[in-house]
Design a protein around this motif. Structure first.
Motif, PDB file in Angstrom:
ATOM      1  N   MET A   1       0.839  -1.187   0.000  1.00  0.00           N
ATOM      2  CA  MET A   1       0.000   0.000   0.000  1.00  0.00           C
ATOM      3  C   MET A   1       0.881   1.247   0.000  1.00  0.00           C
ATOM      4  N   ASP A   2       0.610   2.168  -0.915  1.00  0.00           N
ATOM      5  CA  ASP A   2       1.290   3.461  -0.914  1.00  0.00           C
ATOM      6  C   ASP A   2       0.667   4.339   0.167  1.00  0.00           C
ATOM      7  N   GLN A   3       1.494   5.056   0.884  1.00  0.00           N
ATOM      8  CA  GLN A   3       1.001   5.971   1.899  1.00  0.00           C
ATOM      9  C   GLN A   3       0.488   7.268   1.279  1.00  0.00           C
ATOM     10  N   GLU A   4       0.978   7.572   0.077  1.00  0.00           N
ATOM     11  CA  GLU A   4       0.670   8.856  -0.551  1.00  0.00           C
ATOM     12  C   GLU A   4       0.478   8.664  -2.046  1.00  0.00           C
ATOM     13  N   ILE A   5      -0.425   9.444  -2.615  1.00  0.00           N
ATOM     14  CA  ILE A   5      -0.593   9.480  -4.059  1.00  0.00           C
ATOM     15  C   ILE A   5      -0.456  10.944  -4.478  1.00  0.00           C
ATOM     16  N   ILE A   6       0.234  11.158  -5.582  1.00  0.00           N
ATOM     17  CA  ILE A   6       0.504  12.519  -6.053  1.00  0.00           C
ATOM     18  C   ILE A   6      -0.220  12.752  -7.370  1.00  0.00           C
ATOM     19  N   PHE A   7      -0.890  13.896  -7.450  1.00  0.00           N
ATOM     20  CA  PHE A   7      -1.567  14.316  -8.670  1.00  0.00           C
ATOM     21  C   PHE A   7      -0.887  15.554  -9.228  1.00  0.00           C
ATOM     22  N   LEU A   8      -0.702  15.573 -10.540  1.00  0.00           N
ATOM     23  CA  LEU A   8      -0.225  16.746 -11.250  1.00  0.00           C
ATOM     24  C   LEU A   8      -1.465  17.505 -11.722  1.00  0.00           C
ATOM     25  N   VAL A   9      -1.647  18.719 -11.232  1.00  0.00           N
ATOM     26  CA  VAL A   9      -2.811  19.542 -11.570  1.00  0.00           C
ATOM     27  C   VAL A   9      -2.340  20.670 -12.477  1.00  0.00           C
ATOM     28  N   GLU A  10      -2.986  20.791 -13.634  1.00  0.00           N
ATOM     29  CA  GLU A  10      -2.612  21.821 -14.600  1.00  0.00           C
ATOM     30  C   GLU A  10      -3.855  22.548 -15.098  1.00  0.00           C
ATOM     31  N   VAL A  56      -2.637   9.823   2.147  1.00  0.00           N
ATOM     32  CA  VAL A  56      -2.468  11.226   1.795  1.00  0.00           C
ATOM     33  C   VAL A  56      -2.601  11.395   0.286  1.00  0.00           C
ATOM     34  N   ILE A  57      -3.319  12.445  -0.116  1.00  0.00           N
ATOM     35  CA  ILE A  57      -3.379  12.851  -1.519  1.00  0.00           C
ATOM     36  C   ILE A  57      -2.637  14.181  -1.616  1.00  0.00           C
ATOM     37  N   ARG A  58      -1.620  14.220  -2.456  1.00  0.00           N
ATOM     38  CA  ARG A  58      -0.844  15.449  -2.638  1.00  0.00           C
ATOM     39  C   ARG A  58      -1.146  15.999  -4.035  1.00  0.00           C
ATOM     40  N   LEU A  59      -1.501  17.280  -4.097  1.00  0.00           N
ATOM     41  CA  LEU A  59      -1.735  17.946  -5.374  1.00  0.00           C
ATOM     42  C   LEU A  59      -0.540  18.832  -5.693  1.00  0.00           C
ATOM     43  N   HIS A  60       0.093  18.557  -6.806  1.00  0.00           N
ATOM     44  CA  HIS A  60       1.191  19.401  -7.288  1.00  0.00           C
ATOM     45  C   HIS A  60       0.584  20.282  -8.369  1.00  0.00           C
ATOM     46  N   ILE A  61       0.316  21.549  -8.031  1.00  0.00           N
ATOM     47  CA  ILE A  61      -0.378  22.461  -8.935  1.00  0.00           C
ATOM     48  C   ILE A  61       0.647  23.231  -9.757  1.00  0.00           C
ATOM     49  N   VAL A  62       0.549  23.055 -11.081  1.00  0.00           N
ATOM     50  CA  VAL A  62       1.466  23.710 -12.017  1.00  0.00           C
ATOM     51  C   VAL A  62       0.700  24.829 -12.693  1.00  0.00           C
ATOM     52  N   LYS A  63       1.241  26.026 -12.639  1.00  0.00           N
ATOM     53  CA  LYS A  63       0.568  27.170 -13.248  1.00  0.00           C
ATOM     54  C   LYS A  63       1.560  27.888 -14.157  1.00  0.00           C
ATOM     55  N   ASP A  64       1.191  27.999 -15.416  1.00  0.00           N
ATOM     56  CA  ASP A  64       1.995  28.767 -16.362  1.00  0.00           C
ATOM     57  C   ASP A  64       1.598  30.234 -16.265  1.00  0.00           C
TER      58      ASP A  64
END
Length: 69
Positions: A1-10, A56-64
């Motif tokens: 089981m992963d403790q964390e999942i990461i999402f790339l948000v664009e 944990v759900i981590r959102l990595h928000i990328v903004k141009d």
């Protein structure tokens, strides 16, 4: 089981946002960041069984941002 999942948000070219999980086949969209947060939670709940659910759900928000010189 992963403790964390990461999402790339664009930001989507047509407006709104897209979110893509890194290392998993999960993708969702939303009109704003609040909707993305809700849709990501729903997508994660649908993708994983309870015993495999990340903590944990981590959102990595990328903004141009474009600036004039």
């Amino acid at each position: 089981m992963d403790q964390e999942i990461i999402f790339l948000v664009e930001e989507a070219p047509e407006g709104g946002y897209t979110a893509r999980a890194l290392g998993h086949s999960i993708f969702t969209e939303g009109e704003d960041l609040d909707e993305i947060r809700s849709n990501v939670r729903d997508a994660v709940r649908c993708h994983f069984e309870d015993k495999d659910m990340p903590r944990v759900i981590r959102l990595h928000i990328v903004k141009d941002e474009v600036m004039a010189v």
